[in-house]
Design an enzyme around this catalytic site. Structure first.
Site, PDB file in Angstrom:
ATOM      1  N   ASP A 254      20.128   2.166   5.782  1.00  0.00           N
ATOM      2  CA  ASP A 254      20.907   3.357   6.060  1.00  0.00           C
ATOM      3  C   ASP A 254      19.964   4.548   5.838  1.00  0.00           C
ATOM      4  O   ASP A 254      18.870   4.403   5.269  1.00  0.00           O
ATOM      5  CB  ASP A 254      22.152   3.431   5.148  1.00  0.00           C
ATOM      6  CG  ASP A 254      23.196   4.360   5.736  1.00  0.00           C
ATOM      7  OD1 ASP A 254      24.367   4.250   5.362  1.00  0.00           O
ATOM      8  OD2 ASP A 254      22.832   5.198   6.603  1.00  0.00           O
TER       9      ASP A 254
HETATM   10  C1  GLC Z   1      24.654   7.875   7.767  1.00  0.00           C
HETATM   11  C2  GLC Z   1      25.676   6.787   7.557  1.00  0.00           C
HETATM   12  C3  GLC Z   1      25.491   5.620   8.464  1.00  0.00           C
HETATM   13  C4  GLC Z   1      24.910   6.105   9.768  1.00  0.00           C
HETATM   14  C5  GLC Z   1      23.498   6.577   9.483  1.00  0.00           C
HETATM   15  C6  GLC Z   1      22.831   7.150  10.731  1.00  0.00           C
HETATM   16  O1  GLC Z   1      24.320   8.460   6.537  1.00  0.00           O
HETATM   17  O2  GLC Z   1      25.829   6.295   6.234  1.00  0.00           O
HETATM   18  O3  GLC Z   1      26.757   4.992   8.611  1.00  0.00           O
HETATM   19  O4  GLC Z   1      24.887   5.070  10.721  1.00  0.00           O
HETATM   20  O5  GLC Z   1      23.454   7.529   8.442  1.00  0.00           O
HETATM   21  O6  GLC Z   1      23.493   8.285  11.152  1.00  0.00           O
END
Ligand code: GLC
Length: 735
Positions: free
Chosen positions: A287
């Site tokens: 993430d």
């Molecule tokens: C965000 C979220 C995740 C998302 C990623 C990219 O912080 O936690 O669900 O896909 O970053 O945007």
């Protein structure tokens, strides 16, 4: 290192050597040959480049690396970008990638969570449809539009189970039930990926957030997650496992720690459970920044140790933070990281690029003509309205105020949300806001005589010009109130300590009810919310969530009965914050609440929810009868449960017939009931149908504390009904 860790390490390297196993078909052989040949040419720098993803546009997290990475791309030092879309935009970066020595194409990912430019209901709202075909249709449309805009990958479906309505991201999931969450995960993966990732209307799915992100302590986003393995296995694991079984191309590691390890550095989760036990052949992306955040977790002293822990754990691609690009080469050269670990990650990523067809044609998704014809098409709008109608839940309909008559003369439409295109989209929206149909738009389009009054201030929820609002109501035949929270009050980093709807909004409804006019409340929200005053006073209530592009049309179709609402709540709605986390799968405990006296309860608030899991009314009524269990001898079906359902009202309607199971005595403590089957049926007035559920291992089994899935002989109770509370029961013994 404990014994288990040593075992995983051993497993890890043994598994690596065997990792190119699996079902070796001719396509796989061709892909394997291609990828092996390509990897044979790659330098360590080019290999590490494939493990790196940067954000090319807006930030969806902190510490975004803003520098333009075009030069790195043209040197083959970047494998993927996120937050870039549009055929022309992605083409530009892909052209840079084609200037690199080996011309390895980039993959572009974006959070296409509930629709792309044509917005669909929030995932939690869609889950209320209990219509897996509709949910798959929504994902299919999202993929079609996203692929037309140069995207290869969405960071969806989010499959985290949510028991805690304080956690803002329940809006992204399928609610509280693991059995249903697993079914929805499969439907969404198939909707997104279809049967062929090289098809120009399909994109890679991403099962997130692995694992347990939906259970942060106190419902506080990003907080620690602490649960037993047995609890994880039975209540949180099933949707992740279902996503892997459905063939999801990617997984995303979660921000939180799990069993005292950050998920992004958890060898147990990523290498042992996901890649070894479940045989996952895709790749794992972190993430946003979560490789680097292992430092914040105080699990890594610096970026170099974070890189070591990530690659060792099986984290294949690093989103945005740059621990890999800065440190992996040195770690390999110093012998601290076996290059085989890097190779395994590279192979997994290159295989997905191969499956997308990008080595044949890196620009196949960058077709501006197709982009124009696919995005916002009539088909997309129809899909969006179809799914939105089915996501609406009828919570109350005293005196059958609904459906409204088409001859209604004067409508008092109260509430600024009735005109808010932006709020209709909800959080994590890619929708073209300018094309959102609001409730006000849709009513006017239908030619109704609408007197709109703001009712309350959208920013502070304070009542605005009460006299004007009450006079509008008094001069109307029906009052419709659009109320609720704001769209961005749920979503990431939107945890709330108090999920109550603003008192003033609720007071306004009470004043409107006092006029004696029929009042219909539309509750707009991205999570379960508390609205006890409205729940008691308003004669009719629909939960309309955030339905996005076709919101107004779907709500009008339900208000006037063009579609008879069939939604069921995928999450329990509490009546007090103090009850949270509150779900229907609670355990008996040694002092069951039902026994009274010395029992599990509060002295100052109720223990019952406002609305139970699976709850939802219809404009018609259904009668359940003739519940039976038939012992079966066929193969893996132990028995089947059948029930007769009759439409005893005057409208055609759909009913979600639900099967719950209780294992009366087991080798671990089990919940008082679990959803183990559902079937959505449509019945004409007077029509009846017998619904039958097969009872197999899936209905009777559970994970024991060794995480083995077991079925134990003994007594069970099967419960069938219209929600998790109103059920009929029948006993069964597995001999
Ligand atoms: C965000 C979220 C995740 C998302 C990623 C990219 O912080 O936690 O669900 O896909 O970053 O945007």
């Amino acid at each position: 290192m404990n014994k288990r860790k040593l075992l995983f390490n051993a497993l890890g390297s043994v598994m690596l050597l065997a990792s190119c196993g699996g079902n070796v078909t001719s396509e796989n052989r061709e892909m394997d040959r291609f990828v092996s040949e390509l990897m044979g040419k790659m330098t360590i720098e080019e290999k590490i480049g494939q493990l790196c993803q940067c954000s090319g546009g807006f930030a969806t997290g902190p510490n975004n690396t803003k520098i333009d990475r075009t030069e790195d791309i043209s040197k083959g030092l970047l494998g993927s970008m996120l937050n870039v879309s549009g055929a022309a935009n992605t083409r530009k970066y892909q052209e840079a990638a084609m200037k690199s020595r080996l011309q390895i194409p980039l993959i572009f990912g974006l959070d296409v969570i509930h629709g792309f430019r044509t917005g669909f209901p929030l995932p939690l709202a869609e889950a209320a449809s209990f219509d897996l075909d509709a949910i798959e249709r929504s994902a299919r449309c999202s993929a079609r539009e996203a692929a037309a805009a140069g995207l290869h990958w969405t960071f969806a479906p989010m499959v985290d189970i949510g028991w805690d309505a304080r956690w803002g991201r329940v809006m992204e999931g399928a609610g509280e039930d693991p059995y249903y969450g697993a079914k929805v995960a499969k439907a969404r993966v198939h909707g997104l990926q279809g049967d062929d990732l090289s098809d120009e209307s399909t994109i890679m799915a991403c099962i997130k957030h692995f694992a347990g992100y939906g259970a942060p302590i106190a419902g506080k986003d990003y907080n620690s997650v602490d649960m037993s393995m047995g609890h994880f296995a039975n209540f949180y694991m099933p949707p992740y496992k279902a996503g892997a079984e459905a063939g999801a191309a990617t997984f995303m590691s979660a921000f939180n720690d799990f069993n005292n390890e950050p998920c992004t550095g958890s060898e147990f989760l990523l290498r042992y459970l996901l890649k070894d036990k479940w045989g996952f052949k895709g790749f794992v992306v972190s993430d946003w920044g979560s490789v680097g955040e292992m430092i914040n977790h105080r699990y890594a002293a610096d970026e170099k140790e974070a890189a070591l822990k990530g690659i060792t754990a099986g984290l294949d691609m690093e989103m945005v933070s740059e621990c890999y690009s800065k440190n992996l080469k040195a770690l390999v050269e110093e012998g601290k990281v076996d290059e085989k670990l890097v190779d395994d990650a590279v192979r997994r990523i290159l295989e997905q690029k191969y499956k997308l067809g990008l080595f044949e044609d890196p620009f196949k998704y960058c077709n501006e003509e197709r982009e124009k014809s696919v995005i916002g098409s009539k088909q997309s709008r129809e899909d969006a309205c179809y799914v939105a109608e089915r996501s609406i839940v009828l919570l109350k309909n005293d005196k059958n105020i609904l459906p409204l008559s088409k001859d209604v003369k004067r409508i008092s439409l109260v509430g600024a949300l009735a005109k808010s295109q932006k709020d209709m989209c909800g959080a994590w929206s890619c929708a073209d806001v300018s094309k959102v149909v609001t409730l006000y738009d849709a009513m006017c389009e239908r030619g109704y005589n609408v007197d709109y009054v703001e009712g309350y201030n959208l920013e502070n929820n304070k009542i605005v010009d009460l006299n004007r609002t009450l006079s509008s109501a008094r001069n109307s035949d029906v009052v419709i109130v659009a109320m609720g929270e704001r769209a961005w009050q749920s979503g990431e980093m939107r945890s709330k300590g108090d999920i109550s709807i603003a008192e003033e909004q609720q007071k306004l409804v009470s004043e409107l009810v006092k006029t004696g006019k029929p009042v219909v409340v539309l509750m707009m929200c991205g999570r379960p919310v508390i609205f006890n005053e409205v729940r008691k006073n308003a004669p009719a209530i629909l939960c309309t969530w955030w339905l996005s592009s076709e919101a107004g049309n779907a709500i009008c179709n339900v208000l006037w009965g063009d579609y008879n609402p069939s939604g069921k709540l995928p999450m329990t709605f509490p009546q007090h914050n103090g009850q949270i986390p509150l779900n229907y799968q609670y355990k008996s405990t040694g002092r069951p609440t039902a026994n009274g006296g010395w029992c599990a309860k509060y002295i100052d608030i109720p223990t019952e929810p406002a609305y139970p899991f699976g709850y939802g009314l219809s404009y018609t009524t259904f009668e359940y009868s003739d519940l039976k269990v038939n012992d079966s001898v066929n193969g893996d079906v132990y028995a089947n449960v059948s029930v007769n359902v009759k439409n005893t009202g005057k409208y055609k309607g759909e009913e979600v017939v639900q099967l719950y199971v209780r294992d009366e005595v087991a080798s671990v403590t089990r919940p008082i009931k679990e959803l183990k089957g559902f079937e959505k049926i449509s019945l004409e007035p007077g029509e009846s149908k017998t619904v039958t559920f097969d009872i197999t291992d899936e209905q009777l089994g559970f994970y024991n504390n060794n995480m083995d899935y077991v079925v134990e002989k003994g007594d069970f109770t099967f419960m069938v009904g219209t929600n998790s509370k109103d059920v009929q029961s029948i006993k069964y013994t597995l001999k």
